[in-house]
Design an enzyme around this catalytic site. Structure first.
Site, short mmCIF file in Angstrom:
data_model
loop_
_atom_site.label_atom_id
_atom_site.label_comp_id
_atom_site.label_asym_id
_atom_site.label_seq_id
_atom_site.Cartn_x
_atom_site.Cartn_y
_atom_site.Cartn_z
N CYS A 149 0.63 -1.28 -0.27
CA CYS A 149 -0.10 -0.17 -0.46
C CYS A 149 0.78 1.31 0.06
CB CYS A 149 -1.22 -0.09 0.96
SG CYS A 149 -2.50 -0.50 0.89
N ILE A 150 0.87 1.85 -1.31
CA ILE A 150 1.09 3.30 -1.20
C ILE A 150 0.54 4.53 -1.31
CG2 ILE A 150 3.49 2.67 -0.95
CD1 ILE A 150 4.42 3.40 -4.21
#
Ligand SMILES: Cc1cc2nc3c(=O)[nH]c(=O)nc-3n(C[C@H](O)[C@H](O)[C@H](O)COP(=O)(O)OP(=O)(O)OC[C@H]3O[C@@H](n4cnc5c(N)ncnc54)[C@H](O)[C@@H]3O)c2cc1C
Lengths: 410, 104
Positions: B103-104
């Site tokens: 997740c970014i």
């Protein structure tokens, strides 16, 4: 009197204070906000400091300028949260602050000491971060006299705030060294735990191509274990070594220590919350907003802004015992500075990756999505004005909190 | 989405062959997934896979390496020995969870 206590007067906490001051009845509610610092830093501006585009004075203002008069501000370190007792301890006078509702907005912070060898003797000598004012200004001084060599930019681990900032740093470095006539003496390398430039496929492709055009080496899937500051190399868990002359690092980012200490965080000190309404998974009178929450989306000011909009509407219902109707979709909107006066804009959420198109007016713009343009660069530069004058004060911005597909094409 | 036959079962997978429905996972599938990656699961491997699945049940996300190390108690170095070259992806694959989003 009911008490709303806000921890952290950064981007998210300040916005919440302003919105709630405006919405809640002052005869019924007492709002208090606590932060350890007097100074508000415009963190997106840190990116420009190493290259002399901004100086320290361009990114600081007193926090008090942004806290409305009816909100009580306490400048002190928060030392413990005691959710079972609905109170928080602060260092100043060793006081307890009680609350009916608590908003945690203590952000996330770089932790160079988590990586062996990083924060030792060479810190801010040949190893720099640019996620803090100290790091950014030290790097600016270093770059003024640097004569070239291998510049390695390493991202230690995910998640870290503003996922595009390291790429922007590389793009600006390429521009900066070309302007100085040094580019041919410098080797630029991005060493990242990601499989490429970015995670989302389309954006990764575009950004990967730009890196290639700018002659930047990329070492993907690299998970650093330690730094050898004497030999000037980084070493991965697989014992792969990357030598450098100048190491620019994005250290492990972690939530505030007090979150971990108080038993409210995960292993990175992020507060587990419902990803659609930010309510703590453990306590029904605690919310976490901004970088402090463990949301599966980017940790960015734009996300904090959209989140606060959703939170505000929900909170006004929640305190009256009504359902929270608004659902946060993970909306993020980031300008990516790409060097030479150009920029890229990406707009995405939990489910939709960044797509090309026009923003915010479908078909019109003026900003172009997933494409380089000069207008996008101006958007990035104007953002600072918007941040100080509109965003922090909780005023309306011309961007909806929920992402829209209008103006995007597949 | 497509399906795949593995260890005598038909399961839903994504383009890269990660299970898309963690409920379809069995230990036999884990063994077969591991074999496809050239790994034979030992007790040490299972410790990691079991932790990963339990953690997923609790949090709804596949844990990252730092979490497996800090919460699961398996040193990162060891994870690289057990699942060389990209342990996070390999562990999620064998544990029958989707591809980690990072997740970014
Ligand atoms: C280099 C860089 C570039 C960036 N670029 C962008 C960009 O282009 N666009 C974008 O949208 N975002 C960008 N960001 C990210 C953005 O700045 C953050 O996501 C945003 O500030 C998060 O807001 P927050 O309120 O959650 O945390 P913060 O603004 O960090 O505030 C947290 C506050 O909590 C206080 N605090 C923490 N612990 C304690 C304690 N124990 N006691 C008392 N006070 C405490 C801190 O002092 C701080 O004031 C960038 C960040 C960096 C570092």
């Amino acid at each position: 009197m009911k008490k709303l206590l806000i921890l952290g007067a950064g981007t998210a906490g300040t916005m919440v204070a302003n919105k709630m001051h405006h919405m809640l009845d002052p005869d019924e509610w007492q709002i208090t906000i606590v932060d350890q610092h007097e100074t508000h830093y415009y963190q997106p501006g840190f990116l420009f400091i190493p290259f002399g585009i901004y100086g320290k004075n361009d990114v600081i203002k007193p926090k008090r300028n942004f806290i409305p008069a009816g909100v009580k501000m306490i400048v002190s370190e928060i030392t413990m949260i005691e959710p079972e007792k609905n109170r928080v301890r602060v260092a100043k006078d060793n006081r307890y602050l009680g609350y009916d509702f608590l908003v945690i907005a203590t952000g996330t912070h770089p932790r160079p000491a988590e990586t062996p060898g990083m924060a030792a003797g060479e810190w801010h000598k040949s190893i720099f971060d640019f996620y803090t004012i100290e790091g950014a200004t030290a790097l600016a001084r270093h770059l003024r006299g640097w004569q070239g060599g291998r510049l390695v930019l390493n991202i230690v681990d995910l998640p870290y705030k503003c996922p595009v900032a390291p790429l922007e740093f590389i793009f600006l470095a390429d521009w900066f060294f070309q302007e100085k006539g040094l580019r041919d003496r410098i080797d630029l390398t991005l060493v990242t735990p990601l499989p490429g430039a970015f995670t989302k496929p389309r954006a990764a492709k575009l950004l990967g191509n730009i890196l290639q055009d700018k002659n930047v080496n990329v070492v993907p899937d690299y998970y650093i274990e330690r730094v050898d500051p004497e030999a000037k190399k980084i070493i991965s868990y697989e014992e792969d070594e990357v030598p450098y002359d100048l190491l620019v690092t994005v250290p492990v980012n972690m939530g505030a220590e007090v979150i971990g200490k108080s038993g409210l965080g995960d292993e990175m000190n992020y507060v587990p919350v419902d990803k659609h309404n930010f309510l703590s998974k453990k306590f029904d009178n605690i919310f976490a907003l901004g970088d402090a929450a463990n949301l599966p989306t980017s940790k960015a000011g734009s996300v904090a802004h959209f989140a606060v909009e959703i939170f505000t509407e929900n909170f006004l219902r929640y305190i009256d015992g009504l359902d929270m109707l608004q659902k946060f979709d993970g909306h993020a909107n980031c300008y990516i500075e790409s060097g030479f006066g150009k920029g890229i804009l990406i707009d995405f959420n939990y489910d939709v990756e960044p797509l090309p198109g026009k923003f915010p007016l479908p078909g019109v713009g003026p900003f172009s999505l997933l494409q380089e343009s000069e207008m996008n660069h101006w958007g990035k530069m104007m953002f600072r004005w918007m941040y100080w004058n509109l965003l922090l004060k909780g005023k309306e911005l011309p961007i909806a909190a929920q992402m829209t597909m209008a103006g995007k094409w597949q | 989405m497509s399906t795949k036959e593995i260890a005598g079962a038909v399961v839903n997978v994504d383009e890269e062959g990660f299970l898309t429905d963690p409920a379809q996972w069995t230990e036999a599938i884990a063994e077969a997934m591991a074999a496809e990656l050239g790994l034979t699961l030992t007790e040490d491997h299972w410790k990691v896979v079991d932790f990963t699945r339990q953690d997923y049940q609790q949090t709804g996300e596949a844990p990252g390496l730092r979490r497996i190390t800090k919460v699961g108690g398996v040193p990162t170095k060891q994870l690289y020995k057990l699942f060389p070259k990209g342990p996070a992806k390999k562990i999620a694959r064998i544990a029958g969870l989707g591809k980690p989003t990072g997740c970014i």
